[in-house]
Design a protein around this motif. Structure first.
Motif, short mmCIF file in Angstrom:
data_model
loop_
_atom_site.label_atom_id
_atom_site.label_comp_id
_atom_site.label_asym_id
_atom_site.label_seq_id
_atom_site.Cartn_x
_atom_site.Cartn_y
_atom_site.Cartn_z
N ASN A 1 5.49 34.81 20.24
CA ASN A 1 6.74 35.54 20.46
C ASN A 1 6.49 37.04 20.56
OD1 ASN A 1 8.00 33.10 20.30
ND2 ASN A 1 8.93 33.44 18.28
N PHE B 1 24.76 37.37 23.96
CA PHE B 1 24.13 38.69 23.90
C PHE B 1 23.73 39.10 22.48
CE2 PHE B 1 25.88 39.11 28.18
CZ PHE B 1 24.86 39.79 28.82
N ASP B 2 24.14 38.34 21.49
CA ASP B 2 23.61 38.56 20.13
C ASP B 2 22.18 38.06 20.00
OD1 ASP B 2 25.81 39.78 19.17
OD2 ASP B 2 26.52 38.08 17.97
N HIS B 3 21.74 37.29 20.97
CA HIS B 3 20.37 36.76 20.93
C HIS B 3 19.64 37.02 22.24
CE1 HIS B 3 20.01 34.67 17.07
NE2 HIS B 3 21.31 34.47 17.17
N GLY B 4 20.01 38.08 22.93
CA GLY B 4 19.32 38.34 24.18
C GLY B 4 19.80 39.59 24.86
N ARG B 5 19.13 39.95 25.94
CA ARG B 5 19.43 41.16 26.69
C ARG B 5 19.27 40.91 28.18
NH1 ARG B 5 18.72 46.28 24.40
NH2 ARG B 5 18.17 46.90 26.51
N LEU C 1 7.28 39.60 23.61
CA LEU C 1 7.95 40.90 23.54
C LEU C 1 7.10 42.00 24.18
CD1 LEU C 1 10.57 42.23 22.32
CD2 LEU C 1 8.98 43.20 20.64
N GLU D 1 8.32 37.25 12.33
CA GLU D 1 7.19 37.57 13.21
C GLU D 1 6.42 38.78 12.68
OE1 GLU D 1 9.90 35.83 16.80
OE2 GLU D 1 9.44 37.96 16.80
N ASP E 1 15.01 32.95 20.06
CA ASP E 1 16.02 33.67 19.30
C ASP E 1 16.26 35.07 19.84
OD1 ASP E 1 16.79 31.71 17.41
OD2 ASP E 1 14.84 31.96 16.45
N ASP E 2 15.57 35.42 20.90
CA ASP E 2 15.67 36.78 21.45
C ASP E 2 15.26 36.70 22.92
OD1 ASP E 2 15.71 39.47 21.90
OD2 ASP E 2 14.33 40.01 20.27
N LEU F 1 5.49 49.06 17.72
CA LEU F 1 6.38 48.71 18.82
C LEU F 1 7.48 47.76 18.35
CD1 LEU F 1 6.71 49.12 21.97
CD2 LEU F 1 5.92 46.76 22.10
N ARG G 1 7.29 56.94 20.94
CA ARG G 1 8.70 56.66 21.21
C ARG G 1 9.58 57.33 20.17
NH1 ARG G 1 8.70 50.73 24.03
NH2 ARG G 1 6.97 51.18 25.43
N PRO H 1 18.62 42.61 20.02
CA PRO H 1 19.98 42.13 19.73
C PRO H 1 20.08 41.73 18.25
CG PRO H 1 18.73 40.51 21.03
CD PRO H 1 17.88 41.73 20.94
N LYS H 2 21.27 41.92 17.67
CA LYS H 2 21.35 41.82 16.21
C LYS H 2 21.04 40.42 15.69
CE LYS H 2 26.38 41.20 15.72
NZ LYS H 2 27.33 41.62 16.71
N GLY H 3 21.33 39.40 16.48
CA GLY H 3 21.09 38.03 16.02
C GLY H 3 19.63 37.67 15.88
N SER H 4 18.75 38.52 16.40
CA SER H 4 17.32 38.19 16.38
C SER H 4 16.61 38.72 15.15
CB SER H 4 16.64 38.77 17.63
OG SER H 4 17.40 38.52 18.78
N ASP I 1 8.33 44.29 27.22
CA ASP I 1 8.33 45.75 27.10
C ASP I 1 7.52 46.38 28.23
OD1 ASP I 1 8.89 48.15 25.11
OD2 ASP I 1 6.83 48.34 25.78
N ALA J 1 14.44 36.18 12.98
CA ALA J 1 13.23 35.72 13.65
C ALA J 1 12.22 36.86 13.74
CB ALA J 1 13.57 35.19 15.05
N ARG K 1 15.13 37.48 26.66
CA ARG K 1 15.32 38.70 27.45
C ARG K 1 15.09 38.42 28.93
NH1 ARG K 1 13.39 43.52 23.42
NH2 ARG K 1 14.53 42.72 21.60
#
Lengths: 494, 494
Positions: free
Chosen positions: A18, A221-225, A22, B42, A239-240, B22, B242, B32-35, A26, B38, A242
């Motif tokens: 995971n 959108f609470d678990h993604g973008r 990410l 990680e 859980d995320d 990062l 960043r 997103p806040k729901g992540s 990124d 998880a 994107r």
């Protein structure tokens, strides 16, 4: 209990996977360009730690011991998937993996230069080296699995699928699709030229439309973008999730359908069984099933007359536009235009399988050595003439258009078409089970359809093989006649 | 060569640390806040892998062997920093680290509830538990290092610094600062009320202003980004720095100075010696040196009359504003307003050290047990009355305002003021060496100043101790009289 040691170990691995997801997201969306080299070193370090965990010798002992333990069906399937993953990770000798990685890097760089320059010859030795190593890889995998060399590669993407099955399915498609495409094009020409909306189309409006459609499809959108990248993808983790798309002010149709396509992938990831998060059995089943979920949303649901009748007035309102190109009927024609095109990624759903069949034929022949790499351009052009009815004037738009072979992916292309066929069959079954789905979609309501795929596909994770998953969801194995029926109905009978 | 094994090992560790950087940035800006759950799992997995690498038993053997190898000055210093890092990572028993992590999590949750409710009593047992474990930590570290317990904690943030030095420096500040603050406030009051620009201030304009200032300061957007987070920070890694800020439409002064502050941190990270990337000696020296780099930019350079005379017309143009609050003179008064405030993070540079001295006194007393936690609120209020001349009506705005103790950070607060004193001394030296710096800053040209700090501070990495670094850069150890001179000159003599 050894099985518990395995689940704990694979949970750790999934955490790192995971994180790699990410990092990749990124890199494609946020990373400043000067950081590429440092990031690449960081990702390599993490991948090598991950590989170390995946090839940890204890795993073999734990698997052996776990086989004697009393496990439920899901845990048994998890053990099977763990063994599969362990075997794959261990199959290739380290020096082959390293040689492959070097050859791919060199070939990708050569491809990035050769493609725009239409210079296949300069690319040839690099691609030759990649194929040489892919053959070695196929040889090793075949020895371990007992599968044929091509099937051993295909199995990496579509477990349990064979080229014998593909030959049957693709022969069926070849038997009707080239003629059908001709008929469709004539039919569409008889209706006169398609009038298309003309831009520029404000990109902020396109973004908001995309987000609204994601909402309608049930993206959380609470678990993604949703972000922007050069090449759209669905990444991150369950859980995320994107997803990305790209925008151009000249055309909104591409970004809208692109967002819907990636949302289909995202819903699959997000809908995977929560109780097996991080376990091999809890992952998405295969590339062909994954692609079925994006195409089910994009092609089956969202290019339907019902959905376009929902979408068109919203597009008119969002862009404050009127005129002939904006009528619901005309927008539907735009979204369903069939053309003999050179480029796979721009192809419509009717011609797309023909592009895939060409690549399938060629990669099998390249792998076996029946086709020499030097002869690829002419073989490509012959195949295009025969299957799609059009011949590229350059290799840029011919055999150099795709990155797949240059990165050593052989056996991947067929999964696009398996995805399209699966999608047609799954959608037909969903509508059989819930006949109100088309009407609901016409009102921008996807809950019936999403509930159906969640239960029939997403929640199954990797419990079943792709074949068995289709049987479980639709009552029968993959049947290309459903796709045929879908194309004929949509393009000739409506 | 053992030394090479060490550098290779610590390069791997730095890759993982960068990835953790990062993850943290993403968590604060994009996730997103729901992540959260998880992601937290990680990050924990990655931290634990990183901890495993940092405590790998081979390191000790490699260090012993490397001590016999022939090394240059930088490599010797690197070996010293490696040993320091290894000792720190190994100092604490695993069960203490785990107990600490649990106690901090619980205390942070309790603090988030208790602070807004002004309920110190409910927080007390959680904070008590944290201090109990911090005492144990200090005990272990002290046993290993031979430092006093407080110094063993301080050493985590400011290597080689001692509370004996802090006592001297802080006594000097206490001897003049409370009276000086009184004089400044009277002086400012005699000049009548400050007229401030009134909003709303378009946030997109604030963002663009911030980016323009980052450009002027020499921030390289090819190796970094500016984003938004609830609490501004500088994160990422030296090749991908960043920074974040926050915006409110009511006030642009905060976001502008916040961006400049974080850019000071970012320039330090980015300016660290490239040839020792990923090595302990290549890292930023200490918290007190890091803070000096942000305060040098924010307080020394960018609240100067020269810079405000550059900034004010640009602010007027950007917001299209006129009126008395927008004159250069009045904006300077706004940027230099001194107040007896309750909240440390909102404090001006004259009162800020008094807030820090209060915390330093209290945390030493809490650590030693001389002060019982139940007595903290009244001790806090007494100290505020004595040092700042103002008493909070609630513990919310009193002893519960900062998160540091609740997350087990004891010995950290002094580094804020060390940073301010270092900044004054470094800036004075830079101007002595390059007298044109103030004029250059008045033209928005920071290249002279940035070149000076890059050579004198950034490029030194962790080659020298904080004390020796100040000697190397300014010719003498930390001297609080420079800060005194700065405050008097800026606030009473201009």
């Amino acid at each position: 209990m050894s099985y518990q040691q395995l689940t704990s170990h694979y949970r750790t691995i999934s955490h790192l996977d995971n994180v790699l997801g990410l990092l990749h997201w990124d890199m494609a969306t946020m990373m400043p360009k000067g950081s590429a080299q440092a990031r690449s070193a960081e990702a390599t370090t993490l991948k090598s730690i991950c590989h170390g965990l995946k090839t940890k010798p204890d795993i073999e002992d734990w698997i052996d011991a776990a086989k004697g333990e009393s496990l439920g069906d899901w845990d048994k399937a998890n053990l099977r998937e763990i063994e599969r993953e362990y075997n794959q990770a261990n199959a290739l000798p380290t020096d082959l993996v390293a040689a492959m990685s070097d050859a791919i890097s060199a070939c990708e760089i050569a491809w990035l230069k050769a493609r725009p320059a239409n210079d296949f010859q300069s690319l040839c030795p690099y691609l030759e080296r990649v194929f040489e190593l892919v053959r070695e890889q196929a040889h090793v995998l075949s020895d371990r699995s007992g599968l044929t060399q091509y099937d051993a590669l295909l199995d990496l993407y579509e477990p349990g699928y064979s080229s014998a099955q593909l030959d049957t399915v693709f022969a069926e498609l070849e038997s009707f699709l080239p003629n059908l495409v001709g008929e469709i094009i004539e039919h569409q020409e008889r209706m006169g030229p398609i009038v298309k909306p003309s831009g520029p189309f404000d990109i902020e409006i396109q973004k908001q439309l995309g987000r609204d459609l994601m909402d309608a499809l049930g993206f959380n959108f609470d678990h993604g973008r949703l972000d922007v990248s050069a090449h759209p993808f669905c990444g991150g983790s369950p859980d995320d999730v994107r997803i990305t798309t790209r925008y151009t002010a000249d055309d909104f149709m591409q970004s809208i359908m692109g967002v819907i396509h990636e949302t289909g992938h995202a819903l699959y990831e997000r809908g995977l069984p929560n109780s097996f998060r991080g376990q091999p059995v809890g992952r998405a089943r295969s590339m062909g099933i994954h692609e079925s979920q994006s195409l089910l949303m994009e092609m089956q649901a969202c290019r339907s007359p019902e959905f376009v009748s929902y979408l068109a007035p919203r597009l008119r309102a969002a862009f404050g536009a009127t005129g002939p190109g904006w009528s619901t009927g005309e927008m539907l024609r735009s979204y369903l235009e069939v053309r003999r095109g050179l480029i796979r990624v721009d192809a419509d759903e009717a011609t797309y399988p023909l592009h895939v069949i060409l690549r399938y034929r060629l990669e099998k022949a390249l792998l076996s050595g029946d086709l020499a790499l030097a002869d690829l351009p002419s073989a490509w052009n012959d195949g295009m003439r025969e299957l799609v009815g059009i011949v590229p004037e350059t290799d840029t738009n011919g055999c150099m258009q795709d990155i797949h072979w240059h990165m050593g992916s052989v056996g991947y292309f067929p999964t696009y078409t398996l995805g399209a066929l699966n999608a047609a069959q799954l959608f037909e079954q969903a509508v059989t089970d819930i006949p109100s789905i088309p009407d609901e979609i016409g009102q921008g309501n996807f809950s019936g359809l999403v509930t159906w795929v969640r239960e029939s596909v997403h929640q199954k994770g990797s419990l079943l093989s792709p074949n068995d998953l289709m049987v479980s969801a639709t009552g029968r194995p993959l049947d290309p006649s459903v796709f045929k029926r879908h194309i004929k109905r949509r393009y000739l009978e409506q």
